[in-house]
Write a protein that holds these residues in place. Structure first.
Motif, PDB file in Angstrom:
ATOM      1  N   UNK A  54       5.857 -21.739 -31.697  1.00 41.35           N
ATOM      2  CA  UNK A  54       5.798 -20.320 -32.026  1.00 41.35           C
ATOM      3  C   UNK A  54       4.407 -19.741 -31.807  1.00 41.35           C
ATOM      4  N   UNK A  55       3.439 -20.583 -31.422  1.00 42.92           N
ATOM      5  CA  UNK A  55       2.072 -20.122 -31.196  1.00 42.92           C
ATOM      6  C   UNK A  55       1.776 -19.899 -29.726  1.00 42.92           C
ATOM      7  N   UNK A  56       2.772 -19.724 -28.920  1.00 40.93           N
ATOM      8  CA  UNK A  56       2.549 -19.516 -27.495  1.00 40.93           C
ATOM      9  C   UNK A  56       1.841 -18.190 -27.245  1.00 40.93           C
ATOM     10  N   UNK A  57       0.874 -18.205 -26.352  1.00 39.40           N
ATOM     11  CA  UNK A  57       0.141 -16.993 -26.026  1.00 39.40           C
ATOM     12  C   UNK A  57       0.909 -16.170 -25.007  1.00 39.40           C
ATOM     13  N   UNK A  58       0.851 -14.839 -25.124  1.00 45.87           N
ATOM     14  CA  UNK A  58       1.585 -14.005 -24.173  1.00 45.87           C
ATOM     15  C   UNK A  58       0.941 -14.041 -22.792  1.00 45.87           C
ATOM     16  N   UNK A  59       1.772 -13.899 -21.768  1.00 49.57           N
ATOM     17  CA  UNK A  59       1.288 -13.824 -20.397  1.00 49.57           C
ATOM     18  C   UNK A  59       0.843 -12.387 -20.104  1.00 49.57           C
ATOM     19  N   UNK A  60      -0.114 -12.255 -19.217  1.00 49.22           N
ATOM     20  CA  UNK A  60      -0.620 -10.944 -18.823  1.00 49.22           C
ATOM     21  C   UNK A  60      -0.652 -10.859 -17.307  1.00 49.22           C
ATOM     22  N   UNK A  61      -0.089  -9.771 -16.783  1.00 51.65           N
ATOM     23  CA  UNK A  61      -0.136  -9.503 -15.344  1.00 51.65           C
ATOM     24  C   UNK A  61      -0.798  -8.157 -15.147  1.00 51.65           C
ATOM     25  N   UNK A  62      -1.540  -8.020 -14.086  1.00 58.44           N
ATOM     26  CA  UNK A  62      -2.195  -6.749 -13.784  1.00 58.44           C
ATOM     27  C   UNK A  62      -2.253  -6.566 -12.279  1.00 58.44           C
ATOM     28  N   UNK A  63      -2.269  -5.308 -11.885  1.00 58.17           N
ATOM     29  CA  UNK A  63      -2.398  -4.954 -10.474  1.00 58.17           C
ATOM     30  C   UNK A  63      -3.315  -3.744 -10.395  1.00 58.17           C
ATOM     31  N   UNK A  64      -4.367  -3.852  -9.611  1.00 52.53           N
ATOM     32  CA  UNK A  64      -5.333  -2.781  -9.499  1.00 52.53           C
ATOM     33  C   UNK A  64      -5.090  -1.972  -8.234  1.00 52.53           C
ATOM     34  N   UNK A  65      -5.079  -0.661  -8.406  1.00 50.26           N
ATOM     35  CA  UNK A  65      -4.988   0.246  -7.260  1.00 50.26           C
ATOM     36  C   UNK A  65      -6.356   0.304  -6.598  1.00 50.26           C
ATOM     37  N   UNK A  66      -6.408   0.045  -5.312  1.00 51.78           N
ATOM     38  CA  UNK A  66      -7.684   0.061  -4.596  1.00 51.78           C
ATOM     39  C   UNK A  66      -8.192   1.492  -4.455  1.00 51.78           C
ATOM     40  N   UNK A  67      -9.503   1.681  -4.286  1.00 55.46           N
ATOM     41  CA  UNK A  67     -10.028   3.040  -4.095  1.00 55.46           C
ATOM     42  C   UNK A  67      -9.410   3.769  -2.907  1.00 55.46           C
ATOM     43  N   UNK A  68      -9.093   3.035  -1.841  1.00 60.21           N
ATOM     44  CA  UNK A  68      -8.494   3.687  -0.665  1.00 60.21           C
ATOM     45  C   UNK A  68      -7.094   4.197  -0.996  1.00 60.21           C
ATOM     46  N   UNK A  69      -6.289   3.380  -1.676  1.00 64.71           N
ATOM     47  CA  UNK A  69      -4.951   3.826  -2.065  1.00 64.71           C
ATOM     48  C   UNK A  69      -5.028   5.024  -3.005  1.00 64.71           C
ATOM     49  N   UNK A  70      -6.012   5.021  -3.886  1.00 61.49           N
ATOM     50  CA  UNK A  70      -6.181   6.155  -4.800  1.00 61.49           C
ATOM     51  C   UNK A  70      -6.518   7.433  -4.035  1.00 61.49           C
ATOM     52  N   UNK A 103       0.798  -1.224   0.000  1.00 67.87           N
ATOM     53  CA  UNK A 103       0.000   0.000   0.000  1.00 67.87           C
ATOM     54  C   UNK A 103       0.837   1.284   0.000  1.00 67.87           C
ATOM     55  N   UNK A 104       1.900   1.422   0.811  1.00 65.93           N
ATOM     56  CA  UNK A 104       2.674   2.678   0.771  1.00 65.93           C
ATOM     57  C   UNK A 104       3.265   2.981  -0.601  1.00 65.93           C
ATOM     58  N   UNK A 105       3.757   1.960  -1.287  1.00 69.99           N
ATOM     59  CA  UNK A 105       4.317   2.185  -2.616  1.00 69.99           C
ATOM     60  C   UNK A 105       3.258   2.597  -3.625  1.00 69.99           C
ATOM     61  N   UNK A 106       2.084   1.970  -3.573  1.00 70.99           N
ATOM     62  CA  UNK A 106       1.015   2.319  -4.502  1.00 70.99           C
ATOM     63  C   UNK A 106       0.516   3.735  -4.263  1.00 70.99           C
ATOM     64  N   UNK A 107       0.428   4.152  -3.011  1.00 72.15           N
ATOM     65  CA  UNK A 107       0.001   5.518  -2.717  1.00 72.15           C
ATOM     66  C   UNK A 107       0.988   6.530  -3.290  1.00 72.15           C
ATOM     67  N   UNK A 108       2.268   6.263  -3.129  1.00 70.19           N
ATOM     68  CA  UNK A 108       3.279   7.189  -3.653  1.00 70.19           C
ATOM     69  C   UNK A 108       3.274   7.205  -5.176  1.00 70.19           C
TER      70      UNK A 108
END
Length: 285
Positions: A166-182, A117-122
């Motif tokens: 050669x048909x490998x699908x790409x990996x996807x990563x995501x991280x959502x900022x919570x409303x409180x951190x925002x 949380x501290x890093x996301x807030x900054x």
């Protein structure tokens, strides 16, 4: 009969042999096996928590450096170079956030939320500060989360190459900022905007303080709608937000009433002195 020490029969066997026989007689129970698995799981989670704390600390440091860089925008001869350099720094921060997202694959983010949380807030503070300098508006949490979706090709090396490798699908990563951190990041943004107001006046920019005053008033009105119904951290930040707004409004008042009397190169010193007086009256450090 002589009263001497009499040896017991099992003392003739080595100690290690007796222990092995005891273990063979009493094998590990199902309860002990379960506790060992619990210990391994807890150790794994603690190690991951410490790695996330370190990543959050790196995100905080790099975000602060970006904010310090953006404060040079008002005094730099070429503001575009500052914005481009800040974008490079924010890309480096997003790479750190990508590592956080990879660590949280298959995990409940809220179990490790306190670590990141501290890093996301900054980060929210740095991104919103850059966005305000560019557009004079507030970035939304949806726009921030769009920037935190990462895609990479799977580069896993295998010894036996298959025909469809050669048909490998790409990996996807995501991280959502919570409303409180925002909300906490936006509350910290108001302090940076107050400093931007003072530095703008010192550079002879008279229009920016009035824009910042109106913008901060809108943010303050939005926070007042939350009131005491929100998290404790948000209500705690509201006091600091109010102080930043008061300092910017005081600067606008001085410009409007005494702006023609005070030379431009002395306005920043006057505002800094008044800001220190407000802090002393409110008991702020």
């Amino acid at each position: 009969g002589s009263g001497g020490f009499r040896k017991r029969k099992h003392d003739n066997f080595p100690h290690g042999q007796r222990r092995e026989e005891k273990e063979n007689v009493n094998p590990p129970s199902a309860l002990m096996t379960s506790f060992k698995s619990f210990q391994l799981e807890l150790d794994t989670r603690h190690d991951k928590y410490e790695r996330l704390v370190k990543l959050s600390r790196d995100i905080t440091i790099e975000s602060k450096r970006t904010i310090f860089l953006l404060h040079r925008f008002t005094s730099a001869p070429n503001g575009e170079e500052i914005l481009n350099e800040s974008e490079v720094k924010l890309d480096a921060v997003r790479r750190k956030i990508k590592q956080v997202a990879q660590e949280l694959i298959g995990e409940d983010m809220y179990q490790f939320h306190r670590a990141i949380s501290p890093g996301l807030q900054e980060y929210v503070e740095a991104v919103s500060f850059q966005y305000f300098i560019k557009t004079r508006s507030l970035i939304s949490v949806e726009e921030i989360n769009k920037q935190l979706i990462f895609t990479a090709e799977d580069r896993e090396e295998t010894t036996n190459m298959t025909s469809n490798s050669h048909d490998k699908e790409p990996h996807t990563w995501s991280l959502k900022v919570t409303p409180v951190d925002y909300l906490l990041g936006v509350a910290d943004l108001t302090g940076e905007l107050m400093r931007l107001c003072i530095s703008s006046v010192g550079n002879g920019d008279i229009d920016t303080p009035f824009e910042l005053s109106q913008f901060l008033r809108q943010i303050y009105d939005g926070f007042t709608f939350i009131g005491n119904t929100g998290p404790y951290e948000v209500s705690k930040k509201l006091y600091t937000l109010k102080q930043s707004l008061a300092k910017v409004e005081n600067a606008c008042y001085t410009l409007k009433v005494r702006g023609s009397e005070i030379p431009k190169h002395m306005l920043a010193d006057v505002f800094s002195t008044k800001t220190e007086l407000i802090d002393q009256e409110e008991g702020l450090p």
